[in-house]
Motif scaffolding. Sequence first.
Motif: not given
Lengths: 351, 351
Positions: A251-254, A220-224, A202-211, A180-187
């Motif tokens: 930077g991503a951590e902060a 980016g990161w994956a969770m599963g 289940l593998l969920v993928v998210q990113t710092t690029s958008k939100s 499940v590619d959640e690049a845009y999940i935060d909107f």
Amino acid sequence: MNRFWSSRIQNVIPYTPGEQPRNQQFVKLNTNECPYPPSPKAVEALREAVGGSLRLYPDPECTDLRSVIARREGLDIKQVFCGNGSDEILAFAFQAFFDTDREVVFPKVTYSFYPVYTDFFGLKRREVPMNPDFSVPIDLLCGNNGGVVLANPNAPTGIAVGLDTVEKLLRANPDVVVIVDEAYIDFGADSAVKLINRYPNLLVVQTTSKSRALAGLRVGWAMGDAGLIDGLRCVRDSVNSYTVDRLAQAGAEAAIRDEHYFQFIRCQVMKTREWTRSALEGKGFTVLPSWTNFLFVSHPGRSGKELLDGLRERSVLVRWWDNPDIRDWLRVSIGTEEDMNVLVNALAELV
Amino acid sequence: MNRFWSSRIQNVIPYTPGEQPRNQQFVKLNTNECPYPPSPKAVEALREAVGGSLRLYPDPECTDLRSVIARREGLDIKQVFCGNGSDEILAFAFQAFFDTDREVVFPKVTYSFYPVYTDFFGLKRREVPMNPDFSVPIDLLCGNNGGVVLANPNAPTGIAVGLDTVEKLLRANPDVVVIVDEAYIDFGADSAVKLINRYPNLLVVQTTSKSRALAGLRVGWAMGDAGLIDGLRCVRDSVNSYTVDRLAQAGAEAAIRDEHYFQFIRCQVMKTREWTRSALEGKGFTVLPSWTNFLFVSHPGRSGKELLDGLRERSVLVRWWDNPDIRDWLRVSIGTEEDMNVLVNALAELV
């Protein structure tokens, strides 16, 4: 082409990233970047991380960053993997979990990198046709496949499905990995992260690029399930052990720690999105409902290409695909209120 | 292992990066990092690049960085490719130029990532045995192969070959790509870059991780015929279009521009290397001649593992491989003069 090219690359058609103009003359609504700067705390952390320690390799396991993500999501650190943007993680996942003998399935209208991955990695794919309203025909993704990829919300349509639907997919495909590619999940949509402890596929993928407004940093990161995370690690250590550099990790951590600023960004983008949607509908445009930081827009009297070119003449960049399924649509990123005013006025001139 | 893993990863043995300890208690001579901080100009450029523009994707083509490299090397920008460290570029090159039907050849004792790449990408390989003095048996790399990989200087031995030898390889293998991995080229050996315009089958790979003291930033580059560079671009755009982030591009560019500081680093490292070599020989160690920022060291009376463990007890990290060909050898990175004093004294205690 060149006589030294391997057969692997002779026939592949690579992904085309959105244009990155080298000057600032455009209102840039073509690559779904965040119109606001990154968190001031991320900027501060980055300035602090610049220094002598850059002579040392980064932590290949991104331990600090993963532990911040794990804590935020209520996961164990072993359930989190970090990579160079969600694209890298998706590429790793296609190699880690999909085999050449069975078809990977995904919607026909979705992130255009998925078919590139299947071609490049020698996988078979089945692209299922969209419902007439551009929603995803979930039943066609259930069973008889070697893996499922669902962008939720979907791109470039912007449409999200609920967690009940994601769960249906996971139950119907218990023996294959569902990405499940959640690049845009935060909107505005619901993350499937809360299903991870119940579904080992289940593998969920998210990113710092958008939100998180950090497209320039590549994180980016994956969770599963920890077993899936180990698979991603195995791929990474077979190609490049250190893909997330020291500054990107810091930077991503902060940015992920700064929940307050994150909420500001997502609320502001969603507010501007709804204003834009209603303004465009008022001018006679068709706009799909969106749970993302972009809108998918068409007009009954103008082709997508006409609108694209007309906007470019007016210094507005948006994204358009020369693809019969969506040729009359534009994907418009949500910018600042001012950006969207320019967009709406420019589009109004074109119809 | 996990039931969801693809057959591609079920049998691969990934690369093991050198330990990155999370505290500062060690004299760290295990991953060939530079003991000096990066160029002050790179640090300054990085501080300036931290800011609002990080919300935007990086330039996927790394145009500014490539043009600085091209100018420095007397090449056209079309002959330069940038990636996330030289490891990523090597991984791309194995996919771009090597086919599954013919063996890729490289020396048996060399960078341990090469056999991982061939395994992971499903390629056949032929590892040619070293000469007794650990030099590379060049004749065995000539002809009857599907591609050649030569680390020059070689790792972990530190031994370099001259350009006449590289040219012999290029002439003897005109129909396949010869990758010359020059990660350590700046510490005394001759770069094959000057052969690029004469040999369309030559790909030279370099990195900012060693002589530019920027291992933490992840930037490498390849130089070769424009057709080869296009092949690397094709692979990149099939997996992840933006692998070099904005900060990495800015920092690497400034570091490569700072020729003066670069010369300081390489001269200082070479001076310390020769001091260390002679000090160790004085204590009865065997030390191979080195054109790199490390030494390959053994002792007639002690096993490599004994020395490794004894050094660790004395808070000195070095690299050792559990590999019959080199089991009695340690690879020792060149640190500061002070670091090397600690190393020499610690080794002296162990024999």
